[in-house]
Design an enzyme around this catalytic site. Structure first.
Site, PDB file in Angstrom:
ATOM      1  N   ILE A  32     -19.462  29.520 -28.201  1.00  0.00           N
ATOM      2  CA  ILE A  32     -20.147  29.870 -29.457  1.00  0.00           C
ATOM      3  C   ILE A  32     -21.318  30.798 -29.180  1.00  0.00           C
ATOM      4  CG2 ILE A  32     -21.643  28.930 -31.280  1.00  0.00           C
ATOM      5  CD1 ILE A  32     -19.735  26.648 -31.631  1.00  0.00           C
ATOM      6  N   ASP A  80     -31.476  25.170 -15.457  1.00  0.00           N
ATOM      7  CA  ASP A  80     -31.095  23.923 -16.125  1.00  0.00           C
ATOM      8  C   ASP A  80     -32.133  23.651 -17.211  1.00  0.00           C
ATOM      9  OD1 ASP A  80     -30.617  21.234 -16.852  1.00  0.00           O
ATOM     10  OD2 ASP A  80     -29.817  20.786 -14.852  1.00  0.00           O
ATOM     11  N   LYS A 140     -40.903  25.210 -25.911  1.00  0.00           N
ATOM     12  CA  LYS A 140     -42.178  25.281 -25.189  1.00  0.00           C
ATOM     13  C   LYS A 140     -42.284  26.569 -24.359  1.00  0.00           C
ATOM     14  CE  LYS A 140     -45.848  22.812 -24.024  1.00  0.00           C
ATOM     15  NZ  LYS A 140     -46.010  22.074 -22.766  1.00  0.00           N
ATOM     16  N   SER A 158     -26.733  22.863 -33.606  1.00  0.00           N
ATOM     17  CA  SER A 158     -26.673  21.406 -33.706  1.00  0.00           C
ATOM     18  C   SER A 158     -25.238  20.979 -34.022  1.00  0.00           C
ATOM     19  CB  SER A 158     -27.673  20.966 -34.790  1.00  0.00           C
ATOM     20  OG  SER A 158     -27.755  19.574 -34.875  1.00  0.00           O
ATOM     21  N   LYS A 176     -28.248  15.158 -31.480  1.00  0.00           N
ATOM     22  CA  LYS A 176     -28.306  16.227 -32.490  1.00  0.00           C
ATOM     23  C   LYS A 176     -29.259  15.860 -33.633  1.00  0.00           C
ATOM     24  CE  LYS A 176     -25.374  19.097 -30.518  1.00  0.00           C
ATOM     25  NZ  LYS A 176     -25.823  20.335 -29.869  1.00  0.00           N
ATOM     26  N   ILE A 205     -14.828  24.390 -34.758  1.00  0.00           N
ATOM     27  CA  ILE A 205     -14.682  25.834 -34.510  1.00  0.00           C
ATOM     28  C   ILE A 205     -13.564  26.045 -33.492  1.00  0.00           C
ATOM     29  CG2 ILE A 205     -15.862  27.949 -33.806  1.00  0.00           C
ATOM     30  CD1 ILE A 205     -17.083  26.623 -36.328  1.00  0.00           C
TER      31      ILE A 205
HETATM   32  C1  HXC Z   1     -18.395   8.442 -19.830  1.00  0.00           C
HETATM   33  C2  HXC Z   1     -19.415  10.111 -18.576  1.00  0.00           C
HETATM   34  C3  HXC Z   1     -18.380  11.023 -18.919  1.00  0.00           C
HETATM   35  C4  HXC Z   1     -17.320  10.543 -19.772  1.00  0.00           C
HETATM   36  C5  HXC Z   1     -19.819  12.024 -17.639  1.00  0.00           C
HETATM   37  N1  HXC Z   1     -20.262  10.778 -17.786  1.00  0.00           N
HETATM   38  N2  HXC Z   1     -18.674  12.218 -18.312  1.00  0.00           N
HETATM   39  N3  HXC Z   1     -19.422   8.831 -19.021  1.00  0.00           N
HETATM   40  N4  HXC Z   1     -17.374   9.254 -20.192  1.00  0.00           N
HETATM   41  N5  HXC Z   1     -16.324  11.335 -20.138  1.00  0.00           N
HETATM   42  C6  HXC Z   1     -21.441  10.182 -17.185  1.00  0.00           C
HETATM   43  C7  HXC Z   1     -21.410  10.197 -15.679  1.00  0.00           C
HETATM   44  O1  HXC Z   1     -20.610   9.155 -15.161  1.00  0.00           O
HETATM   45  C8  HXC Z   1     -22.888   9.994 -15.339  1.00  0.00           C
HETATM   46  O2  HXC Z   1     -23.275   8.654 -15.497  1.00  0.00           O
HETATM   47  C9  HXC Z   1     -23.580  10.759 -16.446  1.00  0.00           C
HETATM   48  O3  HXC Z   1     -22.619  10.913 -17.506  1.00  0.00           O
HETATM   49  C10 HXC Z   1     -24.017  12.125 -15.983  1.00  0.00           C
HETATM   50  O4  HXC Z   1     -22.903  12.805 -15.470  1.00  0.00           O
HETATM   51  P1  HXC Z   1     -23.065  13.987 -14.411  1.00  0.00           P
HETATM   52  O5  HXC Z   1     -21.744  14.615 -14.248  1.00  0.00           O
HETATM   53  O6  HXC Z   1     -23.770  13.487 -13.205  1.00  0.00           O
HETATM   54  O7  HXC Z   1     -24.125  14.899 -15.161  1.00  0.00           O
HETATM   55  P2  HXC Z   1     -24.234  16.433 -15.272  1.00  0.00           P
HETATM   56  O8  HXC Z   1     -23.647  17.124 -14.068  1.00  0.00           O
HETATM   57  O9  HXC Z   1     -25.637  16.687 -15.587  1.00  0.00           O
HETATM   58  O10 HXC Z   1     -23.293  16.808 -16.526  1.00  0.00           O
HETATM   59  C11 HXC Z   1     -23.708  16.556 -17.825  1.00  0.00           C
HETATM   60  C12 HXC Z   1     -22.493  16.309 -18.724  1.00  0.00           C
HETATM   61  C13 HXC Z   1     -21.417  17.373 -18.498  1.00  0.00           C
HETATM   62  C14 HXC Z   1     -22.952  16.284 -20.175  1.00  0.00           C
HETATM   63  C15 HXC Z   1     -21.908  14.952 -18.345  1.00  0.00           C
HETATM   64  O11 HXC Z   1     -20.291  17.117 -19.328  1.00  0.00           O
HETATM   65  C16 HXC Z   1     -21.941  18.754 -18.732  1.00  0.00           C
HETATM   66  O12 HXC Z   1     -22.565  19.324 -17.873  1.00  0.00           O
HETATM   67  N6  HXC Z   1     -21.726  19.340 -19.888  1.00  0.00           N
HETATM   68  C17 HXC Z   1     -22.251  20.675 -20.195  1.00  0.00           C
HETATM   69  C18 HXC Z   1     -21.246  21.468 -20.853  1.00  0.00           C
HETATM   70  C19 HXC Z   1     -20.787  20.852 -22.130  1.00  0.00           C
HETATM   71  O13 HXC Z   1     -20.732  19.634 -22.288  1.00  0.00           O
HETATM   72  N7  HXC Z   1     -20.406  21.675 -23.047  1.00  0.00           N
HETATM   73  C20 HXC Z   1     -19.856  21.168 -24.275  1.00  0.00           C
HETATM   74  C21 HXC Z   1     -20.758  21.475 -25.292  1.00  0.00           C
HETATM   75  S1  HXC Z   1     -19.848  21.404 -26.732  1.00  0.00           S
HETATM   76  P3  HXC Z   1     -23.431   7.648 -14.246  1.00  0.00           P
HETATM   77  O14 HXC Z   1     -23.873   6.346 -14.835  1.00  0.00           O
HETATM   78  O15 HXC Z   1     -22.088   7.557 -13.593  1.00  0.00           O
HETATM   79  O16 HXC Z   1     -24.484   8.256 -13.359  1.00  0.00           O
HETATM   80  C22 HXC Z   1     -20.734  20.579 -27.765  1.00  0.00           C
HETATM   81  C23 HXC Z   1     -20.076  20.472 -29.089  1.00  0.00           C
HETATM   82  C24 HXC Z   1     -20.974  19.768 -30.019  1.00  0.00           C
HETATM   83  O17 HXC Z   1     -21.761  20.141 -27.473  1.00  0.00           O
HETATM   84  C25 HXC Z   1     -20.284  19.570 -31.291  1.00  0.00           C
HETATM   85  C26 HXC Z   1     -20.291  20.766 -32.142  1.00  0.00           C
HETATM   86  C27 HXC Z   1     -19.481  20.599 -33.392  1.00  0.00           C
END
Ligand code: HXC
Length: 274
Positions: A32, A80, A140, A158, A176, A205
Site C-alpha cells: 500500500i 526499525d 516524534k 490504520s 489500530k 485491498i
Molecule cells: C502467533 C506469532 C505469529 C503467529 C509471530 N508470532 N507470528 N504468534 N501466531 N502467526 C510471535 C512470535 O512467536 C514472537 O513471540 C512474537 O510474535 C514476535 O515475533 P518475531 O518474529 O520475533 O518478531 P519480529 O521479527 O519483530 O516480527 C514482527 C511480526 C512480523 C509482526 C511478528 O510478522 C513482522 O515483522 N511483520 C511486519 C510485516 C507485516 O506484518 N506486514 C503486514 C502488514 S499488513 P514469542 O513469544 O515466541 O517471542 C497489515 C494489514 C492491516 O498490517 C490491516 C489493514 C486492513
C-alpha cells in the site's frame, strides 16, 4: 517493479501538484505505502522510504523514483520504527538531503492471524510496538521538520477492525485503535500550528501483503465471500488508497483534520470473520 500509472493514480489530479514537497514514508516498501509513494512522487514530490530490510527498501526507492524523471527518492533501510534513534536519524537525513519534510505517512505495521490463546505476551507486544510505539516514534522524529513546512500533513495507515473488534486480530485491533487515538491527539495538539493529522483506514485491498496474510487464496477468487459482503461489490485497490492520500495531502484536504477516512466500499459495516 514498474506499474502503469493507472495502477496507482486516477487521471484526475494535476501534474506538479506536489512540486517542491517532500514525503517521509514508513512501511514505504510495502504494497500500500509504495503506491501512495508513487502517487506523490509522480505528482512532483520527492520522498524518503523507510524500511527494515535494506535491499527491499533500496529497490523500492529506485522503483518509486522511476515514475518521474528527476525524482529524488531515498531508501533508508535497517530502520526499525520501534527504535526512536533509527527514526530520528532517518528523519534528520531526509530533511538534510531533500530540504525538509512536508508530508508523513506512518504506514509501518505488523500483522498475523492468531487467536488470543495463541498469542504470547511478546506476540501481542510486538504488534503494539510496531504499530503504536512505531507511530509515536515516527511523529516524534518528524514533527520538528514538518513544523517548518507551510503544509505539514500526517496520514496514519490504520484499519477498521477496531470499530467492531475482530476474531484472530485482537492484537491488531488494539494497536489500530491506539493509532487512531494518536492521530486525534496530534490533530488537537498541533492543528493550531498548521498540522493536519488524519487516518486512512483501508478495507480489503486486493494484491496487498495484508490481504495475503488475512484472506489467503480464498480472497483472490472472483466474487468470493468477502467481496459479497462489501456493499460496493468489489475489493479495494491500491489506487483507492493512493487517491485518498493525494486528496488529504493536497489543497482539497486542507480543512480535514482529526478524521479517519474509511476507504473500504462500506465493508466494515458488515465486517466478516476471517
Ligand atoms: C502467533 C506469532 C505469529 C503467529 C509471530 N508470532 N507470528 N504468534 N501466531 N502467526 C510471535 C512470535 O512467536 C514472537 O513471540 C512474537 O510474535 C514476535 O515475533 P518475531 O518474529 O520475533 O518478531 P519480529 O521479527 O519483530 O516480527 C514482527 C511480526 C512480523 C509482526 C511478528 O510478522 C513482522 O515483522 N511483520 C511486519 C510485516 C507485516 O506484518 N506486514 C503486514 C502488514 S499488513 P514469542 O513469544 O515466541 O517471542 C497489515 C494489514 C492491516 O498490517 C490491516 C489493514 C486492513
Amino acid at each position: 517493479m514498474s506499474y502503469p500509472e493507472s495502477h496507482y493514480l486516477s487521471p484526475v489530479w494535476r501534474d506538479g501538484l506536489f512540486n517542491g514537497k517532500v514525503a517521509f514514508i514508513t512501511g514505504g516498501n510495502g504494497t500500500i505505502c509504495s503506491m501512495q509513494a508513487r502517487a506523490l512522487v509522480r505528482l512532483g514530490a520527492n520522498a524518503c522510504i523507510i524500511g527494515r530490510n535494506v535491499e527491499k527498501t533500496d529497490k523500492a526507492a529506485k522503483d518509486i523514483a522511476a515514475v518521474r524523471p528527476g525524482a529524488k527518492v531515498i531508501g533508508i533501510g535497517a530502520c526499525d520504527v520501534r527504535n526512536a534513534e533509527h527514526l530520528k536519524n532517518a528523519a534528520d537525513r531526509c530533511a538534510k538531503e531533500l530540504g525538509g519534510i512536508d508530508y508523513v505517512i506512518a504506514g509501518a505495521a505488523g500483522n498475523f492471524i492468531a487467536p488470543m490463546e495463541g498469542l504470547s505476551t511478546n506476540a501481542f507486544k510486538s504488534v503494539m510496538d510496531i504499530d503504536v510505539l512505531g507511530t509515536f516514534n515516527t511523529i516524534k522524529a518528524t514533527l520538528p521538520h514538518i513544523l517548518k513546512s507551510s503544509t505539514p500533513r500526517i496520514i496514519y495507515v490504520s484499519a477498521t477492525f477496531h470499530y467492531t473488534g475482530l476474531v484472530m486480530q485482537s492484537h491488531v485491533s488494539a494497536a489500530k485503535a491506539s493509532v487512531d487515538s494518536l492521530m486525534a491527539s496530534v490533530a488537537l495538539e498541533y492543528g493550531p500550528r498548521g498540522v493536519n493529522s488524519n487516518v486512512i483506514a483501508p478495507g480489503a485491498i486486493e494484491g496487498t501483503e495484508g490481504m495475503d496474510r488475512l484472506g489467503g487464496e480464498a480472497a483472490k477468487q472472483p466474487n468470493n465471500s468477502l467481496v459479497r459482503e462489501i456493499p460496493s461489490g468489489r475489493m479495494g485497490t491500491v489506487r483507492d488508497i493512493a487517491d485518498a492520500t493525494v486528496y488529504l495531502f493536497s489543497e482539497t484536504g486542507n480543512y480535514v483534520n482529526g478524521h479517519a477516512l474509511v476507504v473500504d466500499g462500506g465493508g466494515w459495516r458488515r465486517q466478516p470473520a476471517f
